[in-house]
Scaffold this motif. Structure first.
Motif, PDB file in Angstrom:
ATOM      1  N   LEU A 112       0.751  -1.200  -0.067  1.00  0.00           N
ATOM      2  CA  LEU A 112       0.175   0.237   0.308  1.00  0.00           C
ATOM      3  C   LEU A 112       0.898   1.209  -0.033  1.00  0.00           C
ATOM      4  O   LEU A 112       0.421   1.961  -0.412  1.00  0.00           O
ATOM      5  N   ARG A 113       1.758   1.073   0.634  1.00  0.00           N
ATOM      6  CA  ARG A 113       2.817   2.790   0.313  1.00  0.00           C
ATOM      7  C   ARG A 113       2.834   2.511  -0.216  1.00  0.00           C
ATOM      8  O   ARG A 113       3.541   3.833  -1.324  1.00  0.00           O
ATOM      9  N   ALA A 114       3.749   1.300  -1.557  1.00  0.00           N
ATOM     10  CA  ALA A 114       4.094   2.021  -3.026  1.00  0.00           C
ATOM     11  C   ALA A 114       2.908   2.420  -3.697  1.00  0.00           C
ATOM     12  O   ALA A 114       3.796   3.488  -4.199  1.00  0.00           O
ATOM     13  N   GLN A 115       1.936   1.722  -3.636  1.00  0.00           N
ATOM     14  CA  GLN A 115       0.597   2.376  -4.369  1.00  0.00           C
ATOM     15  C   GLN A 115       0.663   3.974  -4.062  1.00  0.00           C
ATOM     16  O   GLN A 115       0.535   4.612  -5.006  1.00  0.00           O
ATOM     17  N   ALA A 116       0.755   4.405  -2.444  1.00  0.00           N
ATOM     18  CA  ALA A 116       0.475   5.678  -1.964  1.00  0.00           C
ATOM     19  C   ALA A 116       1.826   6.011  -2.550  1.00  0.00           C
ATOM     20  O   ALA A 116       1.732   8.042  -3.208  1.00  0.00           O
ATOM     21  N   GLU A 117       2.628   6.349  -2.877  1.00  0.00           N
ATOM     22  CA  GLU A 117       4.298   6.433  -3.134  1.00  0.00           C
ATOM     23  C   GLU A 117       3.966   7.060  -4.429  1.00  0.00           C
ATOM     24  O   GLU A 117       4.519   8.076  -5.208  1.00  0.00           O
ATOM     25  N   ALA A 118       3.169   6.013  -5.415  1.00  0.00           N
ATOM     26  CA  ALA A 118       2.527   6.197  -6.857  1.00  0.00           C
ATOM     27  C   ALA A 118       2.497   7.986  -7.188  1.00  0.00           C
ATOM     28  O   ALA A 118       2.292   8.511  -7.977  1.00  0.00           O
TER      29      ALA A 118
END
Length: 320
Positions: A112-118
């Motif tokens: 989820l962190r990767a999705q938010a950082e995208a």
């Protein structure tokens, strides 16, 4: 299921320190097998729980860190977008929103962190976006606390230049609702009758500690704010500022007027509307959206813009 969920949440709070399987089983009055199953469930949800092996196995959140937030993919996306596109209607919140997003990312599961950082967004306002002066965080907090605690609120109405008035008795109101609409914060209160106050136009004094009986609005709060003509609005500083009388009731004009416009009830079915725009033609065009007769247009530049638009439309409908 409810008991299992409650136990899992309490288990998470305990695992910031190390616990043995037997101690956890004793605390929750369940078997060690149930505890191990709960641990496996939390790991499946993305919580980094480390364990020691052997008959006296212990469990603890890896590194003693805060557990990842229980967001699903859509919630993670909503948080990332909301914090990056939040309107700056409260002073000093732009940096705070960025820090909040950074903090939340740190306790999200990795995927989820990767999705938010995208989602690294750039927000640009348009020419028609002309928000009200920002509200001080202390004002928002004081009013919100008074509503929550059902305490009477003493407030001063600021002068047009934003300064506090000369010393005098404040207005005492029973605060009921905070409403955010068209980039502006409104307080719906009761002081013998229902009233609306712009938050950027008031200064709350210290807490009174005096409670009040909460009344219910006779209508939906959103509808009440949108259709009330007198809600403390003042026209912002636009390049062009004009006014006209419309053959419509004030509640209709108030609902569809641009944010910050001043709506004045003149008589049943007649309303004075003052609004701004980047051009005189812009004001004329906005007035035309009400689809009603207009009188008493001011100033001269607005009347001239209406003549110009009328000529253009007349030319546009001529046969080719």
């Amino acid at each position: 299921m409810a008991t299992t969920s409650a136990r899992a949440l309490e288990l998470l709070s305990l695992l910031t320190t190390r616990w043995t399987t037997d101690d956890l089983a004793t605390r929750f009055h369940v078997s060690t097998r149930t505890i191990r199953r709960d641990i496996d469930t939390l790991r499946t949800l993305g919580y980094p729980i480390e364990a020691t092996k052997g008959p006296d196995a212990t469990y603890r959140l890896a590194g003693g860190k805060l557990p990842p937030l229980l967001f699903d993919d859509e919630q993670a996306l909503a948080v990332a977008v909301a914090l990056q596109t939040a309107p700056t209607t409260v002073s000093g919140t732009t940096t705070a929103a960025a820090r909040a997003l950074s903090t939340i990312k740190q306790i999200m599961p990795a995927h989820l962190r990767a999705q938010a950082e995208a989602l690294d967004l750039t927000t640009i306002g348009n020419y028609w976006d002309f928000p009200a002066p920002t509200v001080a965080p202390a004002t928002l907090a004081a009013v919100g606390a008074a509503i929550r605690d059902r305490h009477l609120l003493d407030l001063e109405h600021l002068t047009p230049d934003g300064n506090r008035p000369e010393p005098g008795p404040p207005a005492r109101v029973a605060p009921h609702h905070l409403v955010h609409w068209a980039g502006r914060w409104y307080l719906v209160a009761h002081d013998g009758d229902w009233t609306i106050h712009r938050l950027d136009r008031i200064h709350p004094r210290g807490p009174t500690g005096l409670t009040f009986h909460r009344r219910e609005l006779p209508e939906d709060v959103a509808h009440y704010v949108m259709t009330t003509a007198d809600r403390g609005d003042t026209t912002p500083t636009w390049p062009c500022l004009g006014a006209a009388t419309l053959d419509l009731p004030a509640d209709i004009v108030a609902r569809f007027a641009p944010g910050g416009s001043v709506v004045e009830h003149l008589a049943p079915g007649r309303t004075r509307l003052t609004l701004g725009a980047w051009s005189w033609a812009g004001i004329a065009g906005l007035l035309g959206t009400f689809d009603t007769d207009l009188t008493d247009l001011r100033p001269h530049e607005l009347r001239q813009a209406c003549h110009t638009l009328a000529a253009r439309y007349q030319a546009a409908i001529k046969p080719a």
